[in-house]
Design a protein around this motif. Structure first.
Motif, short mmCIF file in Angstrom:
data_model
loop_
_atom_site.label_atom_id
_atom_site.label_comp_id
_atom_site.label_asym_id
_atom_site.label_seq_id
_atom_site.Cartn_x
_atom_site.Cartn_y
_atom_site.Cartn_z
N LEU A 101 -5.71 -11.61 8.53
CA LEU A 101 -6.03 -10.32 9.15
C LEU A 101 -4.92 -9.29 8.92
O LEU A 101 -5.20 -8.13 8.63
CB LEU A 101 -6.25 -10.52 10.66
N MET A 102 -3.66 -9.74 9.04
CA MET A 102 -2.57 -8.80 8.83
C MET A 102 -2.51 -8.34 7.38
O MET A 102 -2.24 -7.16 7.09
CB MET A 102 -1.24 -9.44 9.24
N ALA A 103 -2.75 -9.24 6.44
CA ALA A 103 -2.76 -8.86 5.03
C ALA A 103 -3.87 -7.86 4.74
O ALA A 103 -3.66 -6.88 4.00
CB ALA A 103 -2.93 -10.11 4.16
N LEU A 104 -5.04 -8.07 5.31
CA LEU A 104 -6.15 -7.13 5.10
C LEU A 104 -5.83 -5.77 5.69
O LEU A 104 -6.20 -4.73 5.12
CB LEU A 104 -7.43 -7.68 5.73
N TRP A 105 -5.16 -5.76 6.83
CA TRP A 105 -4.83 -4.49 7.46
C TRP A 105 -3.79 -3.71 6.65
O TRP A 105 -3.93 -2.51 6.42
CB TRP A 105 -4.32 -4.71 8.88
N LEU A 106 -2.75 -4.40 6.20
CA LEU A 106 -1.66 -3.73 5.49
C LEU A 106 -1.97 -3.52 4.00
O LEU A 106 -1.35 -2.67 3.36
CB LEU A 106 -0.37 -4.54 5.61
N ARG A 107 -2.88 -4.32 3.46
CA ARG A 107 -3.13 -4.36 2.01
C ARG A 107 -1.84 -4.66 1.25
O ARG A 107 -1.62 -4.23 0.13
CB ARG A 107 -3.74 -3.04 1.51
N TYR A 108 -1.01 -5.46 1.90
CA TYR A 108 0.29 -5.82 1.33
C TYR A 108 0.77 -7.08 2.05
O TYR A 108 0.50 -7.29 3.23
CB TYR A 108 1.31 -4.70 1.53
N VAL A 109 1.49 -7.91 1.32
CA VAL A 109 2.14 -9.07 1.93
C VAL A 109 3.52 -9.23 1.29
O VAL A 109 3.68 -9.05 0.09
CB VAL A 109 1.28 -10.34 1.74
N GLY A 110 4.52 -9.51 2.12
CA GLY A 110 5.89 -9.68 1.63
C GLY A 110 6.62 -10.69 2.48
O GLY A 110 6.21 -11.00 3.60
N PRO A 111 7.73 -11.23 1.98
CA PRO A 111 8.46 -12.28 2.72
C PRO A 111 8.99 -11.82 4.07
O PRO A 111 9.00 -12.59 5.03
CB PRO A 111 9.59 -12.66 1.76
N GLN A 112 9.43 -10.56 4.18
CA GLN A 112 10.00 -10.10 5.44
C GLN A 112 8.94 -9.88 6.51
O GLN A 112 9.24 -9.95 7.71
CB GLN A 112 10.77 -8.79 5.20
#
Length: 356
Positions: free
Chosen positions: A248-259
């Motif tokens: 869900l968080m990835a879909l919301w941000l349209r981004y994923v990163g280690p931090q």
């Protein structure tokens, strides 16, 4: 109907009921009452972290299992959908495949970790989960071709979920409805369903056994429950819920990163929110997450206003400088733990049961 939805586990406090109702109304109407980008991002973050913190509460609050690998499963879900969308394109099929792959991998790893680690006790299990989480974080950085390394991975969503998509020509209640609003309500709806599902789990026979294991695992074993099997099962379930939160968080941000996913700060935030809200309640996740996320996003602005108003006075402008927001947030946490040792929800429920 309400009894069925809440699994018979009502807040048992008028104050708590009012707070939860206000939070639900806030999240349900956020795009229209608070249409700004920052306010909408805060509401979406609350939705996602309610699922994440509630899933952690399944382990710590209901089973007494302290795991520092929980952020890893959150990251697996986020990276699963991000990598699939990046490699296969912005399609619904890629989204579903990435989400399912991430959840399945999280459950598999959780099963293996639990099978290995739950045979040891207390601090040794905690340290082993910490080691697994750190190893996964290092692996994310090493596999830069797949994960994007330090820079993370950006991706596109299906057209209907992109900000440029406009289903209506005019505004709705004075707000421009676009793909971002659709994504928000997708996040909100799925988060609500997952929260109600976890509420049902902890109020089932399975949940009662978990609480018995938390209180006295030797007694639970003696009366015939295979405690290791229950611990493995709740670890897998909590990992699946955490992976869903990551999706869900990835879909919301349209981004994923280690931090933003697998960093140790994410694990600390989960622990803080769970403790502030109250362990072993599920409702504590809602209260703790909402207070923490609002403080994290608006405390700096509040301190800035106080600092400007105190100009000309000794020490106060420096003491309330916005850069010191972490100091004040830490102070709030210490006071919350001191005055609410069982969390805010636990304190409200105990006050409700106290004779007048």
């Amino acid at each position: 109907m309400l009894t069925h939805l809440l699994s018979g586990d009502f807040p048992r406090s008028r104050v708590l009921s009012g707070v939860l109702l206000l939070i639900l109304l806030y999240l349900a109407t956020a795009p229209f009452l608070f249409p700004g980008a920052r306010a909408l991002n805060v509401a979406a973050t609350v939705c996602v972290f309610v699922v994440l913190v509630a899933s952690f509460d399944l382990l710590l609050g209901y089973c007494g299992v302290v795991s520092f690998a929980h952020a890893m499963f959150y990251g697996i879900g986020a990276y699963g959908v991000a990598i699939a969308m990046h490699r296969l394109g912005p399609t619904w099929g890629a989204m579903a495949l990435g989400a399912l792959a991430g959840i399945a991998l999280a459950v598999l790893l959780s099963f293996l970790i639990a099978l290995i680690s739950l045979r040891v006790r207390a601090i040794f299990y905690t340290m082993m989960t910490l080691a697994f989480g750190a190893a996964f974080g290092a692996l994310v950085l090493r596999l830069s071709d797949l994960t994007g390394g330090d820079d993370g991975r950006s991706f596109r969503l299906p057209e209907v979920l992109m900000p440029a998509f406009r289903p209506f020509e005019g505004d709705v209640f004075g707000v421009t409805v676009n793909g971002k609003v659709f994504v928000y309500y997708l996040v909100f709806a799925v988060s609500l369903v997952l929260f109600l599902f976890m509420l049902r789990v902890v109020n089932s026979r399975f949940g009662r056994v978990l609480q018995a294991i938390r209180e006295n695992d030797f007694r639970a074993e003696a009366i015939g429950y295979r405690t290791l099997h229950y611990r493995i099962a709740i670890n897998c379930l909590a990992a699946a819920m955490a992976a869903c939160a990551g999706v869900l968080m990835a879909l919301w941000l349209r981004y994923v990163g280690p931090q933003t996913t697998v960093g140790f700060n994410v694990m600390l935030n989960i622990l803080l929110m769970a403790v502030i809200g109250g362990l072993g309640t599920v409702y504590g996740a809602v209260v703790g997450v909402t207070l923490y996320v609002l403080a994290e996003n608006y405390l700096q602005s509040l301190l800035g206003g106080v600092s400007e108003g105190a100009q000309g006075l000794p020490l106060l402008p420096a003491l309330f400088h916005p850069d010191r927001w972490m100091l004040w947030l830490g102070l709030v946490f210490v006071l919350a733990v001191y005055f609410f040792p069982s969390g805010i929800v636990g304190r409200l429920r105990s006050a409700r049961g106290r004779p007048a």
